[in-house]
Design a protein around this motif. Structure first.
Motif, PDB file in Angstrom:
ATOM      1  N   CYS A   1       0.830  -1.211   0.000  1.00 32.37           N
ATOM      2  CA  CYS A   1       0.000   0.000   0.000  1.00 32.37           C
ATOM      3  C   CYS A   1       0.859   1.255   0.000  1.00 32.37           C
ATOM      4  N   SER A   2       1.931   1.249   0.798  1.00 35.66           N
ATOM      5  CA  SER A   2       2.834   2.406   0.830  1.00 35.66           C
ATOM      6  C   SER A   2       3.509   2.610  -0.516  1.00 35.66           C
TER       7      SER A   2
ATOM      8  N   PRO B   1      -0.676 -11.128 -15.174  1.00 33.62           N
ATOM      9  CA  PRO B   1      -0.629  -9.801 -14.574  1.00 33.62           C
ATOM     10  C   PRO B   1      -1.792  -9.580 -13.608  1.00 33.62           C
ATOM     11  N   ILE B   2      -1.555  -8.818 -12.567  1.00 31.05           N
ATOM     12  CA  ILE B   2      -2.572  -8.474 -11.577  1.00 31.05           C
ATOM     13  C   ILE B   2      -2.849  -6.976 -11.676  1.00 31.05           C
ATOM     14  N   GLY B   3      -4.123  -6.630 -11.828  1.00 38.15           N
ATOM     15  CA  GLY B   3      -4.477  -5.231 -12.055  1.00 38.15           C
ATOM     16  C   GLY B   3      -5.148  -4.537 -10.890  1.00 38.15           C
ATOM     17  N   HIS B   4      -5.878  -5.295 -10.050  1.00 34.44           N
ATOM     18  CA  HIS B   4      -6.608  -4.689  -8.934  1.00 34.44           C
ATOM     19  C   HIS B   4      -6.580  -5.612  -7.726  1.00 34.44           C
ATOM     20  N   ILE B   5      -6.589  -5.017  -6.536  1.00 35.64           N
ATOM     21  CA  ILE B   5      -6.713  -5.764  -5.287  1.00 35.64           C
ATOM     22  C   ILE B   5      -7.743  -5.061  -4.412  1.00 35.64           C
ATOM     23  N   ILE B   6      -8.746  -5.799  -3.955  1.00 39.20           N
ATOM     24  CA  ILE B   6      -9.700  -5.273  -2.977  1.00 39.20           C
ATOM     25  C   ILE B   6      -9.174  -5.623  -1.586  1.00 39.20           C
ATOM     26  N   TYR B   7      -8.879  -4.617  -0.774  1.00 40.33           N
ATOM     27  CA  TYR B   7      -8.265  -4.850   0.541  1.00 40.33           C
ATOM     28  C   TYR B   7      -8.758  -3.802   1.537  1.00 40.33           C
ATOM     29  N   GLN B   8      -9.404  -4.275   2.595  1.00 40.42           N
ATOM     30  CA  GLN B   8      -9.896  -3.404   3.669  1.00 40.42           C
ATOM     31  C   GLN B   8     -10.696  -2.211   3.128  1.00 40.42           C
ATOM     32  N   GLY B   9     -11.601  -2.517   2.201  1.00 45.78           N
ATOM     33  CA  GLY B   9     -12.473  -1.485   1.657  1.00 45.78           C
ATOM     34  C   GLY B   9     -11.844  -0.638   0.573  1.00 45.78           C
ATOM     35  N   GLN B  10     -10.594  -0.876   0.248  1.00 46.27           N
ATOM     36  CA  GLN B  10      -9.911  -0.099  -0.790  1.00 46.27           C
ATOM     37  C   GLN B  10      -9.831  -0.914  -2.079  1.00 46.27           C
TER      38      GLN B  10
END
Length: 368
Positions: free
Chosen positions: A297-298, A319-328
């Motif tokens: 995240c940083s 490839p990875i384009g998006h991550i849903i993490y803790q509401g983000q």
């Protein structure tokens, strides 16, 4: 070379029963749905040891309803591919690494040892017999699924006295849509593996227990789960893939990093190949190190992330384009295709697999 110190079946004893009715071969199908004409079976018992290997027409297995692989999950599997090159020769990619990993899984599952080279030769013969199923197109291939199960016909959690090693083959198209990066759902409430467990073995229980989280990921609009571990939310694997982060690290260095093999990470063949390949380039730091969601995240906030991708036999490079993490909804940058590290790695590996680049990583099955 065969290891005569291991009581094992011998490829020289292999018997072959060819099918009298060969199936019609369709166009390349979706992964894991269309199987070839033959299979390899090798039986073992505590009293008689290994029986002679047999290649026979593909058919259903017959097991006792108390079979301990069904009740207690005493089983494991492997996955590798056969590729038809532009020269019409059929190749396997680093298959001895699969044999070694299968043997490690067997040891953990209390299943009997076998000679790695003897099994590979039996597999080579099976692929040679069914090689007409291998597509004449890139990136299509033939998926090879060695499987090892307890056939112990009694209840009770104990070391099996009977087992079956078998190998089946199926057509393999693309595992994911290769034109788009996938999305991941990261929630620490689910854990794929833990220290002292079997996360570094390729056993069915690791996959069956992931289904519930997988379908919750779909509910959040994601294709796969990003598995986290520990209170610091360590990044471990992405779905059934190893994971790599290409970034500028905390010290300002360009780095390709992947989590270390500490017992909860599956030692992927593609993972090892990526590490060895990129280290030879000498263009950036290549490390096996712990990565946390806090670090990711940083780095995203400071625009230090170049790419994030998964690797595995079925998907190769994803490839990875998006991550849903803790509401983000964390957006992972994807560069122009011509400059992507993922594209470069994928091309170099597939050029080896299809014989366009000579390499000692390939194992020749036969000439077409």
């Amino acid at each position: 070379m065969a290891d005569d110190s291991i009581p094992s079946f011998k490829a020289a004893d292999l018997a072959v029963q060819l099918s009298s009715t060969l199936k019609t071969k369709p166009e390349v199908s979706s992964f894991g749905t269309v199987f070839t004409d033959h299979m390899l079976t090798i039986e073992w018992s505590e009293t008689e040891g290994w029986q002679a290997p047999l290649i026979k027409p593909l058919g259903n297995l017959s097991v006792h309803p108390a079979c301990s692989s069904l009740h207690y999950g005493i089983q494991l599997f492997e996955g590798l591919k056969a590729y038809r090159g532009d020269d019409n020769q059929v190749r396997l990619f680093r298959p001895m690494l699969n044999m070694n990993r299968m043997a490690n899984s067997a040891r953990r599952a209390c299943l009997p040892a076998f000679d790695h080279s003897e099994l590979l030769e039996c597999i080579r013969r099976l692929v040679e017999i069914d090689q007409d199923w291998i597509p004449h197109s890139d990136p299509a291939s033939l998926y090879i699924r060695p499987t090892f199960i307890s056939t112990e016909p009694s209840l009770g959690v104990k070391k099996p006295c009977r087992a079956l090693l078998y190998v089946i083959l199926c057509q393999a198209g693309s595992y994911f849509n290769k034109t788009a990066a996938i999305s991941l759902w990261a929630d620490p409430k689910y854990t794929r593996a833990w220290k002292g467990g079997t996360g570094d073995c390729k056993i069915g229980g690791n996959y069956g227990c992931s289904l519930f989280a997988q379908y919750e990921a779909v509910d959040y609009g994601c294709q796969q789960v990003l598995w986290l571990y520990g209170e610091d939310h360590q990044i471990t694997e992405a779905g059934t893939m190893n994971i790599f982060l290409h970034w500028i690290n905390e010290d300002g260095e360009a780095e390709l990093a992947t989590p270390p093999l500490d017992g909860i990470i599956l030692p992927g063949i593609t993972r090892q190949s990526i590490l060895e390949l990129t280290k030879k380039w000498g263009e950036f730091k290549v490390t096996e190190r712990y990565l946390t969601m806090g670090q990711l995240c940083s780095a995203l906030k400071e625009q230090r992330v170049k790419e994030l991708f998964g690797s595995g036999t079925a998907c190769m490079i994803c490839p990875i384009g998006h991550i849903i993490y803790q509401g983000q909804n964390l957006h992972i940058p994807c560069h122009d295709e011509n400059s992507q590290l993922t594209s470069r790695i994928s091309k170099e590996l597939t050029d080896i697999q299809y014989g366009r680049t000579p390499s000692d990583w390939t194992f020749l099955v036969s000439q077409g």
